[in-house]
Design a protein around this motif. Structure first.
Motif, short mmCIF file in Angstrom:
data_model
loop_
_atom_site.label_atom_id
_atom_site.label_comp_id
_atom_site.label_asym_id
_atom_site.label_seq_id
_atom_site.Cartn_x
_atom_site.Cartn_y
_atom_site.Cartn_z
N THR A 540 -4.85 6.12 26.28
CA THR A 540 -6.25 6.34 25.93
C THR A 540 -6.97 5.01 25.79
O THR A 540 -6.57 4.16 24.98
CB THR A 540 -6.37 7.12 24.60
OG1 THR A 540 -5.64 8.35 24.71
CG2 THR A 540 -7.82 7.42 24.28
N ASP A 541 -8.02 4.83 26.56
CA ASP A 541 -8.82 3.61 26.49
C ASP A 541 -9.56 3.57 25.14
O ASP A 541 -10.25 4.54 24.78
CB ASP A 541 -9.83 3.60 27.62
CG ASP A 541 -10.49 2.23 27.80
OD1 ASP A 541 -10.72 1.54 26.79
OD2 ASP A 541 -10.77 1.86 28.96
N PRO A 542 -9.42 2.49 24.37
CA PRO A 542 -10.08 2.42 23.05
C PRO A 542 -11.59 2.59 23.08
O PRO A 542 -12.19 2.93 22.06
CB PRO A 542 -9.70 1.02 22.56
CG PRO A 542 -8.43 0.69 23.26
CD PRO A 542 -8.56 1.33 24.61
N LYS A 543 -12.23 2.38 24.23
CA LYS A 543 -13.69 2.52 24.27
C LYS A 543 -14.11 3.98 24.14
O LYS A 543 -15.29 4.27 23.91
CB LYS A 543 -14.26 1.93 25.54
CG LYS A 543 -13.94 2.68 26.82
CD LYS A 543 -14.56 1.97 28.01
CE LYS A 543 -14.24 2.67 29.33
NZ LYS A 543 -14.82 1.96 30.48
N TYR A 544 -13.15 4.91 24.29
CA TYR A 544 -13.44 6.32 24.11
C TYR A 544 -13.08 6.81 22.70
O TYR A 544 -13.13 8.02 22.44
CB TYR A 544 -12.66 7.16 25.13
CG TYR A 544 -12.95 6.78 26.55
CD1 TYR A 544 -14.26 6.61 27.01
CD2 TYR A 544 -11.92 6.60 27.48
CE1 TYR A 544 -14.53 6.25 28.32
CE2 TYR A 544 -12.18 6.25 28.80
CZ TYR A 544 -13.49 6.08 29.20
OH TYR A 544 -13.75 5.73 30.50
N LEU A 545 -12.73 5.89 21.81
CA LEU A 545 -12.30 6.24 20.46
C LEU A 545 -13.20 5.60 19.42
O LEU A 545 -13.88 4.61 19.68
CB LEU A 545 -10.85 5.80 20.23
CG LEU A 545 -9.79 6.38 21.18
CD1 LEU A 545 -8.46 5.67 20.95
CD2 LEU A 545 -9.64 7.88 20.98
N LEU A 546 -13.17 6.17 18.22
CA LEU A 546 -13.89 5.61 17.08
C LEU A 546 -12.86 5.18 16.03
O LEU A 546 -11.99 5.98 15.67
CB LEU A 546 -14.85 6.63 16.48
CG LEU A 546 -16.06 7.00 17.33
CD1 LEU A 546 -16.82 8.17 16.71
CD2 LEU A 546 -16.99 5.81 17.51
N PRO A 547 -12.94 3.95 15.53
CA PRO A 547 -11.94 3.44 14.57
C PRO A 547 -12.15 4.01 13.17
O PRO A 547 -12.62 3.34 12.26
CB PRO A 547 -12.18 1.93 14.61
CG PRO A 547 -13.61 1.79 14.97
CD PRO A 547 -13.94 2.92 15.89
N LEU A 548 -11.80 5.27 12.97
CA LEU A 548 -12.05 5.97 11.71
C LEU A 548 -11.41 5.25 10.53
O LEU A 548 -12.05 5.02 9.49
CB LEU A 548 -11.52 7.40 11.81
CG LEU A 548 -11.61 8.25 10.54
CD1 LEU A 548 -13.07 8.45 10.13
CD2 LEU A 548 -10.93 9.60 10.75
N PHE A 549 -10.13 4.88 10.66
CA PHE A 549 -9.43 4.28 9.52
C PHE A 549 -9.86 2.85 9.27
O PHE A 549 -9.72 2.34 8.15
CB PHE A 549 -7.91 4.36 9.76
CG PHE A 549 -7.38 5.76 9.72
CD1 PHE A 549 -7.16 6.40 8.50
CD2 PHE A 549 -7.12 6.45 10.89
CE1 PHE A 549 -6.68 7.69 8.46
CE2 PHE A 549 -6.65 7.75 10.86
CZ PHE A 549 -6.42 8.37 9.63
#
Length: 638
Positions: A540-549
C-alpha cells in the motif's frame, strides 16, 4: 389573514419567480457559449481546475443546505421545538474542520475526476471503486427525490399547482443549465442562489419578529409553550434528538457530504492549489452557521406568531403537511406584491443548486468509473455529449423518486438526513477503511461496502414504511381560528403500535443512520480482510493512507508510532511521494492542456486551410528569392 384566498400568488409574484428561473437558465447559456464552450470533459466536469475559492465555498454550502433546509427546518422547529438547532451546528463545524484536515490533503494531490478512483488506487481493485460508485448512485437519486419534493409542496401552497407540474419544471430547468454550462455554471449559479436564500429567510425572520413584538417576546412564547429544548443528554439511541445523536450524527453527515462525496470533492479539487481547497472548505463554516440559524429562527418566529394568534394552520387544516407551513406564514406576513415570489424563487433556487450539483457529480462518476473504459476511444466532444446525457438521465430518475417521496410522512429535514445518512455513511466508511487501516483488502472493502449500504437503507425505509410510531407533534391551539375551522387530528402522525423484539431497531434515531453505515463498513471490512488474508502493508502506497496514530499519539517516539502504523514511515514516504506527484501532476496537466489546444488548433486549421497554403507558398517564394540573392552576391564578389 386566515383562509385560502389570501394565500395565493399575485401576478407580480409570478413575474419575480419566473425571473429567478430565467437567471439560472441564463447562466447556463452564458457558460455554454464562453471560454472553451464546455467541449471537453476537463472543462465540463472540473472547470479546468481554475475556480475561485469564494464561489466554490458558496456552492458547497448550498449543496448541503438546500430547499430541504429552507422548507424542512422551519417545519421541524414548529412541530418539535428547538432540539435540532444548537448541537447540530457543533457537529457540523467539527465535521467541516476534519474534512479540511483529513480528506482534502488525502484526495486533492491525486488530481482525480472521480473521488472513487481513490478506492481503486488504494485497494488495487476496480470492484472496490464500483461499490463506491454504486453507493453514490443510490444516494444521489434518493436525495434528488427529497430535494425536488421540497419546492413542489411549497408551490402547491401558494399557487395550487399540482406537485407533478413542479417536479417536471424543476427537472427541466436544472438539467438544462447543468448540461449546457457544466461545473462552472453550477458553481456560479449556486453562488448567486446563496445570496437569494439568505435574503429570503432574513426577510421572514425580521418581519415575523416585528409582527410578534420583538425577539424577546418570540422566545418568551416558545419558552412558555415548552419549545426551547437545546440540550437532552439522554443516552437512549431511540430518542429522536439528543446531544449525542446531534453531535455525532451531524459530524458523520457532514464528513460524508464534504469529505468524500463526489459533489464536494469535485468542487474543492476545482481550485488551483491544495491550500485554496482547504480555505474553501473552512470558509463554509460561517456560511453554514448563518443560513442554518436563520432557517431555525424562521420556524421559531413562525410558531410564536401563530401561538400568539391561537390558530395553528396545520391543526386547523389550512395546510396539508408541516412542510407547507413556511409558505403559508410567508403569505401571512409578507403578502406584498413580488415578495412571496422572491422567497419561493429562493426555495426553487436552493433546490436547483442541490439537484444540479448532484446531477453533475453522479454523471461524472458514472462516466469516469463505468463508461470511460469501454467508450474512452471516442472523441472529447462525444465523451462530453455522453456526460451531458447522463446529467439529464439522473435528473429524470430523481424526478421519479420525488413522486415516491410525496407519499412519505414527516418533515423534509428528517427525510433528507435519513436517506443521506443511509448512503453517505457507508461511503465515508469505505474511505475510513482504506485510509486508516493499511492491512484492509479489496474483498473487505467490497463486502463491507455492500453490507454497510444495505443495513442503514433497510432501517430507514423500514422506519418510514412499516408504520413505526414517530414522535408526536408538540401541542398547539386553534381557539383563535374562525368558527367553521375543520380540526385535523395531527397530534400523532402514525399509529402508536409498540415495537417489540427485533423490530425495535426501527426506533433508532434517524441521526444515527450514518454512524451505523460507517461502523458496519469498517467492522465488516476488517473482519473479512482478516478472514481472507490481510493486505501486506508494503503493498500500500503511503500517499493513500492517513497517519492516524501519528496524530493520536504524537508525543510518542517515532519508532513507537511506526510500529503502531504497521511499520509504515509516513514522514519519509510523504517526502518521496510529494516529489513524485509534483512532476506527475505537472505532466498530466500539461498533457491535458496540450490536448485541448490541439483540438482547438485542428478546428482553426480546418477553417483557415486555404490561407495557410497561400502563406506557405509565399514563404517558399521568399526563401527562394533569398537564396538567389545570396548566390548573386557570391558571384559578384568573385
Amino acid at each position: 389573514m386566515y383562509g385560502e384566498a389570501d394565500h395565493y400568488f399575485s401576478t407580480a409574484d409570478y413575474v419575480v419567480f419566473i425571473a429567478a428561473l430565467l437567471v439560472s437558465l441564463g447562466v447556463g447559456v452564458y457558460f455554454a457559449l464562453s471560454g472553451g464552450r464546455q467541449r471537453t470533459n476537463r472543462e465540463f466536469i472540473m472547470a479546468d481546475r481554475q475556480m475561485s475559492v469564494f464561489p466554490v465555498t458558496l456552492s458547497m454550502v448550498v449543496t448541503v443546505l438546500s430547499a430541504i433546509t429552507l422548507v424542512g427546518t422551519p417545519a421541524e422547529m414548529y412541530t418539535h421545538g428547538t432540539g435540532l438547532m444548537g448541537m447540530f451546528l457543533v457537529g457540523t463545524s467539527i465535521g467541516t474542520v476534519l474534512t479540511a484536515v483529513l480528506f482534502v490533503p488525502l484526495l486533492y494531490p491525486l488530481k482525480l475526476t472521480s473521488s472513487f478512483q481513490y478506492l481503486e488506487l488504494r485497494f488495487d481493485s476496480r470492484a472496490a471503486k464500483l461499490v463506491g460508485t454504486l453507493i453514490t448512485m443510490v444516494g444521489a437519486v434518493l436525495y434528488i427525490g427529497v430535494a425536488m419534493y421540497a419546492p413542489a409542496t411549497a408551490l402547491e401552497t401558494v399557487t395550487g399547482a399540482p406537485i407533478w407540474l413542479t417536479l417536471v419544471l424543476t427537472f427541466f430547468v436544472s438539467s438544462f443549465y447543468s448540461a449546457l454550462g457544466g461545473l462552472k455554471a453550477v458553481v456560479w449559479v449556486d453562488s448567486l442562489q446563496a445570496f437569494v436564500m439568505v435574503a429570503g429567510v432574513l426577510a421572514i425572520v425580521i418581519e415575523g419578529t416585528m409582527r410578534v413584538g420583538g425577539i424577546e417576546k418570540v422566545f418568551e412564547i416558545n419558552q412558555a409553550q415548552g419549545r426551547i429544548n437545546f440540550f437532552n443528554f439522554d443516552p437512549n439511541p431511540g430518542v429522536r434528538h439528543t446531544v449525542w445523536a446531534l453531535t455525532f450524527g451531524s459530524m458523520v453527515d457532514i464528513l460524508g457530504r464534504f469529505g468524500v462525496s463526489q459533489a464536494s470533492v469535485q468542487r474543492f479539487c476545482a481550485v488551483p492549489t491544495q491550500t485554496k481547497a482547504r480555505i474553501a472548505v473552512i470558509l463554509t463554516v460561517p456560511v453554514l452557521i448563518l443560513i442554518w440559524i436563520l432557517s431555525c429562527l424562521s420556524g421559531v418566529v413562525m410558531f410564536a406568531y401563530y401561538a400568539d394568534k391561537k390558530c395553528d394552520p396545520l391543526k386547523a387544516g389550512y395546510v396539508k403537511n408541516p412542510n407547507q407551513l413556511i409558505m403559508y406564514f410567508l403569505m401571512d406576513i409578507l403578502g406584498y406584491p413580488g415578495v412571496p415570489g422572491l422567497f419561493v424563487g429562493s426555495v426553487f433556487s436552493a433546490v436547483l443548486s442541490t439537484v444540479s450539483s448532484i446531477q453533475m457529480a453522479v454523471a461524472a462518476v458514472t462516466w469516469e468509473d463505468i463508461l470511460k473504459r469501454p467508450l474512452g476511444h471516442l472523441s472529447e466532444v462525444r465523451q462530453t455529449y455522453i456526460t451531458k446525457v447522463l446529467v439529464v438521465l439522473y435528473g429524470a430518475i430523481g424526478t421519479g423518486v420525488a413522486f415516491l417521496m410525496s407519499n412519505i410522512g414527516g418533515t423534509l429535514i428528517q427525510m433528507g438526513i435519513s436517506f443521506v445518512g443511509a448512503s453517505g455513511g457507508p461511503l465515508l466508511g469505505l474511505f475510513v477503511l482504506g485510509s486508516f487501516f493499511p492491512w484492509s483488502n479489496w474483498i473487505g472493502a467490497v463486502v463491507g461496502g455492500i453490507v454497510g449500504l444495505a443495513i442503514p437503507l433497510w432501517i430507514s425505509f423500514g422506519a418510514f414504511f412499516i408504520h413505526v410510531p414517530r414522535s408526536q407533534y408538540l401541542p398547539t391551539e386553534i381557539s383563535g381560528c374562525p368558527v367553521n375551522t375543520t380540526v385535523l387530528n395531527i397530534t400523532t402522525v402514525s399509529p402508536s403500535v409498540p415495537l417489540t423484539g427485533f423490530n425495535t431497531v426501527y426506533s433508532l434515531s434517524y441521526l444515527y443512520y450514518g454512524c451505523v453505515g460507517v461502523a458496519t463498513v469498517v467492522i465488516v471490512g476488517l473482519l473479512v480482510s482478516l478472514i481472507t488474508g490481510p493486505r501486506a502493508t508494503k503493498e500500500t502506497d503511503p500517499k493513500y493512507l492517513l497517519p492516524l496514530f501519528d496524530w493520536l499519539f504524537c508525543c510518542l517516539p517515532r519508532r513507537c508510532r511506526q510500529k503502531l502504523q504497521c511499520g509504515i514511515d509516513y514522514e519519509n514516504a510523504k517526502r518521496f511521494s510529494n516529489n513524485e506527484d509534483i512532476s506527475k501532476n505537472i505532466s498530466e496537466d500539461t498533457k491535458g492542456d496540450e490536448q485541448q489546444l490541439s483540438m482547438l488548433q485542428l478546428e482553426d486549421d480546418h477553417k483557415y486551410t486555404t490561407d495557410d497554403k497561400d502563406l506557405s507558398r509565399l514563404q517558399r517564394n521568399s526563401e527562394e528569392a533569398t537564396e538567389s540573392l545570396i548566390e548573386n552576391n557570391k558571384e559578384h564578389s568573385l
